[in-house]
Design an enzyme around this catalytic site. Structure first.
Site, PDB file in Angstrom:
ATOM      1  N   GLU A  95       0.850  -1.185   0.000  1.00  0.00           N
ATOM      2  CA  GLU A  95       0.000   0.000   0.000  1.00  0.00           C
ATOM      3  C   GLU A  95       0.891   1.243   0.000  1.00  0.00           C
ATOM      4  OE1 GLU A  95      -2.194   1.195   3.499  1.00  0.00           O
ATOM      5  OE2 GLU A  95      -0.957  -0.076   4.789  1.00  0.00           O
ATOM      6  N   LEU A  97       1.919   4.729   1.258  1.00  0.00           N
ATOM      7  CA  LEU A  97       1.758   5.580   2.441  1.00  0.00           C
ATOM      8  C   LEU A  97       2.610   6.836   2.255  1.00  0.00           C
ATOM      9  CD1 LEU A  97       2.067   2.897   5.283  1.00  0.00           C
ATOM     10  CD2 LEU A  97      -0.032   3.930   4.392  1.00  0.00           C
ATOM     11  N   ASP A 197      16.065  -4.507  11.427  1.00  0.00           N
ATOM     12  CA  ASP A 197      16.918  -3.590  10.648  1.00  0.00           C
ATOM     13  C   ASP A 197      16.483  -2.158  10.947  1.00  0.00           C
ATOM     14  OD1 ASP A 197      18.785  -2.606   8.915  1.00  0.00           O
ATOM     15  OD2 ASP A 197      17.798  -3.246   7.079  1.00  0.00           O
TER      16      ASP A 197
END
Length: 409
Positions: A95, A97, A197
């Protein structure tokens, strides 16, 4: 749109249950490992990563990691739409963003503490994944010292040795491995769900301040690992650390050894004393002329100065002529360049009509005889580099290939 975009749109339509048509593809920023872009179609937008075919396993692992973080329901992560192959390229669709650099840092600290309270019975994860471009094994272990020894420190030391990092690094690494149990003596962390990470470049904020994490390297481990990684490359905002430690106090006694392994991960993916390939323009040929844009076949001469072979996995560039923008191109074709040799890479490039007209206005018969000054700059990725390698070269097209005249001896 290209075949890749059409196949990608079909995959998105199938995954979402609603037909999707690409109206615009806009190149994204960042993307140290993958090519990134935003796809728009009507009211919907998606964020896409793509790599050569070998990158599919990396995308599968990333999708699984995002799903694991989303299931924890603590901090926002991009929703996975689909992943697979299209027109010979691996892709991951998320998606879209719209993120910004500033937001509610304290909220992120509290949410990370909640994420770390999601626990497993053992250390590791259900699959191996990647931290950046470096493989990361995650075999299950009952104790933290054993996991850190075999799945992190010893693994990274071995990869570093394969890439030429020997001598003192390996000697000291072996000493550290031998004393790891003493170093972690009395330390019994809970196997917490980790981002894996968590450096500053892997978080952002929505317009309302909501924190978002992305690009994970998920596993269950000591929560100090996420906090140690967050200290690299400038760290996070002070409010982030204060809120985290208020939610779950932490002393960070072992931060140095944790940071050492993260630094080893970078070394293990990069060959010792590697020199970046050189990129030059060899030729430019017209492919098609349209009213709004024109296509050119650009031949790039890639020189590998190293004493080992390189594979160019991806390359994108911008070409300037006479100090003006001329064309841009992208290739994800795998091209092998032997040690200390040169090969020709052909790439389709596109120019806009307005840029081409300006070039014609600036050219003259005299300038063509002398050669046309150009600058080519961009980035490339190889099988021996952990991320993108920049290049920038200025030359004279039409003059660089001429041999100097002189009297035969």
């Amino acid at each position: 749109m290209s075949t890749f975009h059409h196949e990608l749109a079909a995959a998105i339509g199938q995954a979402t249950g609603a037909p999707f048509t690409v109206a615009r593809a806009q190149a994204g920023q960042g993307g140290d490992i993958s090519q990134t872009f935003r796809l728009d179609g009507g009211p919907r937008s998606f964020f896409v990563k793509c790599q050569p075919p070998a990158g599919l396993a990396m995308f599968e692992a990333e999708a699984a990691g995002l799903a694991e973080l989303a299931a924890a329901d603590t901090v926002r992560v991009p929703r996975v739409i689909c992943y697979g192959m299209a027109a010979g390229q691996a892709y991951l669709v998320l998606e879209y963003l719209p993120l910004r650099a500033q937001g509610e840092a304290a909220r992120l600290g509290r949410q990370l503490a909640l994420l770390h309270r999601v626990a497993a019975p053992r250390f590791g994860w259900t699959r191996a994944n990647w931290i950046g471009a470096t493989p990361q094994p995650n075999a299950w272990h009952d104790d933290w010292a054993g996991f850190w020894r075999t799945q992190r420190l010893a693994f990274q030391l071995r990869r570093a040795a394969e890439n030429g990092y020997g001598g003192a690094l390996q000697r000291d690494g072996e000493i550290l491995l031998a004393h790891l149990d003493a170093f972690f003596s009395g330390h019994t962390p809970v196997p917490s769900l980790l981002h894996g990470d968590l450096w500053g470049g892997n978080h952002g904020f929505l317009a309302d301040g909501t924190p978002v994490l992305f690009d994970p390297a998920v596993y269950f481990g000591d929560r100090e690992c996420d906090l140690a990684m967050s200290e690299l490359f400038g760290g996070f905002a002070a409010d982030f650390y204060a809120a985290y430690r208020e939610a779950w106090p932490q002393n960070m006694h072992r931060v140095l050894i944790l940071l050492a392994v993260f630094c080893l991960a970078a070394c293990s993916g990069l060959p010792f004393n590697a020199v970046a390939p050189k990129v030059r323009v060899a030729e430019v040929n017209i492919k098609s002329l349209g009213f709004f844009e024109q296509r050119f076949d650009v031949g790039l001469r890639i020189t590998n100065p190293n004493d080992f072979d390189l594979t160019i996995e991806a390359l994108d560039f911008e070409l300037e002529v006479n100090g003006r923008p001329f064309a841009a191109g992208l290739s994800q074709a795998s091209t092998r360049v032997a040690a200390v040799s040169t090969t020709l890479l052909r790439i389709d490039a596109i120019t806009q009509s307005k840029d081409l007209i300006r070039q014609f206005e600036a050219l003259s018969p005299e300038s063509l005889k002398a050669g046309v000054p150009y600058r080519i700059h961009g980035r490339l990725r190889t099988d021996r580099s952990p991320g993108w390698v920049p290049f920038d070269h200025a030359g004279v097209y039409g003059a660089e290939e001429k041999k100097p005249k002189g009297r035969a001896i």
